[in-house]
Design a protein around this motif. Structure first.
Motif, mmCIF file in Angstrom:
data_model
loop_
_atom_site.group_PDB
_atom_site.id
_atom_site.type_symbol
_atom_site.label_atom_id
_atom_site.label_comp_id
_atom_site.label_asym_id
_atom_site.label_seq_id
_atom_site.Cartn_x
_atom_site.Cartn_y
_atom_site.Cartn_z
ATOM 1 N N PHE A 151 0.855 -1.184 0.000
ATOM 2 C CA PHE A 151 0.000 0.000 0.000
ATOM 3 C C PHE A 151 0.890 1.233 0.000
ATOM 4 O O PHE A 151 1.851 1.317 0.764
ATOM 5 N N ASP A 158 0.845 5.210 0.624
ATOM 6 C CA ASP A 158 0.144 6.395 1.132
ATOM 7 C C ASP A 158 0.664 7.590 0.349
ATOM 8 O O ASP A 158 1.792 8.033 0.545
ATOM 9 N N ILE A 162 -3.403 4.554 -1.499
ATOM 10 C CA ILE A 162 -4.396 5.011 -0.533
ATOM 11 C C ILE A 162 -4.123 6.480 -0.227
ATOM 12 O O ILE A 162 -3.004 6.970 -0.404
ATOM 13 N N SER A 187 -3.271 7.066 5.775
ATOM 14 C CA SER A 187 -2.893 5.919 6.597
ATOM 15 C C SER A 187 -2.431 6.453 7.950
ATOM 16 O O SER A 187 -2.470 7.647 8.204
#
Length: 83
Positions: free
Chosen positions: A14, A16, A47, A50
């Motif tokens: 992921f 950020d 994303i 976070s």
């Protein structure tokens, strides 16, 4: 457990985008994109927020906003306190 009914569990990268940090977490997320991180190739997902960028976890909350809310609340209910 019944075979072939559960989604595939794997490590996913992921990203950020607001703090430009990367997190590798086990997930069942299905994505076509991949990215290389620390010499390994992972499924990749971006994303917006976070724990690396959220104000609650970073401690960079704006005090002026909360002071404004408290002052508005006190001004709104000041008349009731006096009576």
């Amino acid at each position: 457990m019944k075979p072939n009914i559960h989604p595939k569990y794997r490590d996913v990268l992921f990203h950020d985008t607001s703090s430009d940090s990367y997190i590798v977490i086990g997930s069942t997320l299905q994505t076509e994109r991949t990215a290389e991180y620390q010499g390994k190739t992972y499924p990749y997902m971006t994303i917006d927020v976070s724990s690396a960028s959220h104000p609650f976890y970073t401690g960079k909350q704006r005090e002026a906003q909360s002071e404004g809310r408290i002052a508005r609340f006190r001004n709104r209910y000041k008349r009731r306190e006096m009576q």
